[in-house]
Design an enzyme around this catalytic site. Sequence first.
Site, PDB file in Angstrom:
ATOM      1  N   VAL A   6       0.852  -1.187   0.000  1.00  0.00           N
ATOM      2  CA  VAL A   6       0.000   0.000   0.000  1.00  0.00           C
ATOM      3  C   VAL A   6       0.890   1.239   0.000  1.00  0.00           C
ATOM      4  O   VAL A   6       1.766   1.376   0.860  1.00  0.00           O
ATOM      5  CB  VAL A   6      -0.930   0.017   1.238  1.00  0.00           C
ATOM      6  N   GLY A  52      16.318  -0.866  16.229  1.00  0.00           N
ATOM      7  CA  GLY A  52      16.515  -1.400  14.876  1.00  0.00           C
ATOM      8  C   GLY A  52      16.784  -2.886  14.805  1.00  0.00           C
ATOM      9  O   GLY A  52      15.911  -3.697  15.115  1.00  0.00           O
ATOM     10  N   LYS A  55      10.857   4.561  22.618  1.00  0.00           N
ATOM     11  CA  LYS A  55      11.432   3.214  22.703  1.00  0.00           C
ATOM     12  C   LYS A  55      11.501   2.750  24.157  1.00  0.00           C
ATOM     13  O   LYS A  55      11.240   1.585  24.465  1.00  0.00           O
ATOM     14  CB  LYS A  55      12.814   3.218  22.061  1.00  0.00           C
ATOM     15  N   GLY A  95      18.355   2.232   9.924  1.00  0.00           N
ATOM     16  CA  GLY A  95      18.762   1.831   8.576  1.00  0.00           C
ATOM     17  C   GLY A  95      17.785   0.808   8.017  1.00  0.00           C
ATOM     18  O   GLY A  95      17.241  -0.009   8.758  1.00  0.00           O
TER      19      GLY A  95
END
Lengths: 416, 416
Positions: A41, A126, A196, A293
Amino acid sequence: MIKIGIIGVGTVGEAVVKNLKKNKEIIKARAGKEIKVVKGVVRDLNKKRDINIPLTTDYKEVTQDPEIDIVVELMGGVESAYKVVKDALIHKKAVVTANKALLAYHRFELQKLASTPFGYEASVAGGIPIIKALRDGLSANDIIEIKGIINGTCNYILSEMKKGRDYQEVLKEAQKLGYAEANPTFDVGGYDAAHKLLILASIAYNIDAKPEDILIEGIENINLMDIEFAKEFGYEIKLLGIAKKIDNKIELRVHPTLIKKEEMIAKVDGVMNAVSVIGDTVGETMYYGPGAGGDATASAVISDIIEIARGIKAPMLGFKLPLNKNYKLKEIDEIESKYYLRIATKDKVGVLNKITNVLAKHNISIETFLQKPKDNFAKLLFSTHKCKEKEIKKAIKEIEAFDFVLKPINYIRIEE
Amino acid sequence: MIKIGIIGVGTVGEAVVKNLKKNKEIIKARAGKEIKVVKGVVRDLNKKRDINIPLTTDYKEVTQDPEIDIVVELMGGVESAYKVVKDALIHKKAVVTANKALLAYHRFELQKLASTPFGYEASVAGGIPIIKALRDGLSANDIIEIKGIINGTCNYILSEMKKGRDYQEVLKEAQKLGYAEANPTFDVGGYDAAHKLLILASIAYNIDAKPEDILIEGIENINLMDIEFAKEFGYEIKLLGIAKKIDNKIELRVHPTLIKKEEMIAKVDGVMNAVSVIGDTVGETMYYGPGAGGDATASAVISDIIEIARGIKAPMLGFKLPLNKNYKLKEIDEIESKYYLRIATKDKVGVLNKITNVLAKHNISIETFLQKPKDNFAKLLFSTHKCKEKEIKKAIKEIEAFDFVLKPINYIRIEE
């Protein structure tokens, strides 16, 4: 075969598609099933992309497609993503998300709604599998403390400043390198780390809190004098997200922190992330790796997809039953810490005496003191023993009111 | 309720019982069920113990008790434990073990036999959840390399030697502190690390190999001259377990290694363990923590128990289907590495020329060279570019044959 729909096909979404393809064989052997991305989407169907999957602009073609098993939400944002993820859960899709803001606000509501597996490994640090480490690997432990370097931008800036470089100069460089956004406030102000931290704290303590409830300070006021003080006294300065259990209260806070350079987490430099967890049974363990990243984040997203393909339904926030501990969030004012204070004053008689009087009045005792002449003014560097947030704030305000003090006073909390 | 039987109630077994009790409430909330230790198997029923559970000397009272859900094997040994664990699996018990030797030899046979969940988090790196990290958190990755400090005894000894202390002196101290056994060979010889490396390698590469098949060298020959060389050239010396994929061959080796001091794993000192994993998607992540001790090991054992209580059956070695990669173990002779050589010679004319001739003949080129006078002899320290194991071994043998060489030549592999 497991069929995936991805909502939001940007850097991370493309990396998910590419790495699923690149490691197709090994992922199939690990998952036990082939994994296929059947729909994406996007906002703009005409944008040139590196990957070749069927695209649509209507998220319901994914959340409500009876063929799709897992909805991967990578669109970002809070309320719009919440709407989409709720729709997926209502339609009994498993969900995988990298969206820390969504979880910082709605993780407990989503947990209530999710009868299907819900993965969010990519939302914190990450590529470091810290969610699974806390939820599964450390599950035997009563967690005493979590300390995380969970914002790579801040860690990069602070690491470069150690070389004697100026904050503004390094920030500009970080923006050029793509480590910091054009508007860097979300990172350097500590808000990203706070999101976080809240996620980690709910796995450790089953505690619900919102970003607005906790102490958040950024690195904007750190300067080279602080770096110099840190060096002189054997510290490193790191932006840490800290979750700590003291009696039945949970402290949650994000701020620049002086930590002893011998600590393992103090040795983490550059854009890397690391989370140190102290458990009552295991002691300290630490998890280190790339916190951002496309590929690193895709590694975490795909690990959640594989878990779901394996037929595993882990308890979303780590608890299968209510935890009858009734932990409360500690009020910000009551948080205790040691402090480092940097006070610039006019070079006058009696200055030190007046300042130490104020500190004594608030029961703040001094651990180390360093005075250095600096151009036209005096630079007074103190470190204190433990005192409460509200006491130090009052003392700082009173000291700043002296006419010989060149405002503002800078301070950094010390963790030992 | 989940009922547990423990076979072997020593330091770790007692720690499992104590920590299950101490964190009973939190563990129940995480697992979704109460966990109860209903029986322990011991050799000596009369030995005084700190815990109070029903004891027996017959393991079959645990492995064949229809009430017991999980058999926790903490007895140690290879073939005797294998017999016991097989009996548990045949009787459809879930199994949790901390036994690295058992797994180093029989992990693939046990995997074939296990229709029930099989946990072994405690077998590698004590309290660090590295098994789950590799099996679950990094499952998206084609693993490029694993480098582990997975023997705390060796890391403690090498860390202390950096302070200028002698190997024998530190070893004796390590024995006093309980870090090393009376017969330290299993630790300092690299065998313990090799067992753990084999377990990690099977999760990364699905490769079956036995300790006898791989390169294992210990730290017994490291001396203070090597430490000095390392300092001079910016290295740390660590005993590493290394697993590496090069084309379709897997290198498995345990040996003292010179690594650049800037690497994160080089910063791990003392008895602590750490495992660095490089995945093709995520890059480098590292896992740090205590590698031994009753409580740390119990943390890992209990995390496996909780996983099983949650109703989760993860694929034992991380693969649900065969991996059609057909990886082969690389022959030891074919392993390539850079080397550091320490050669003591009589102080004579032409010595260096004769040595460099031998190196050139075997296509070994020199990267750095350092010569220092030392009492009555000369100390020649070389580092080489990459060469094959068989070449360096031949060269060393030829150089040792010279009458001016004071044998033996010491060498340490360099990883960069």
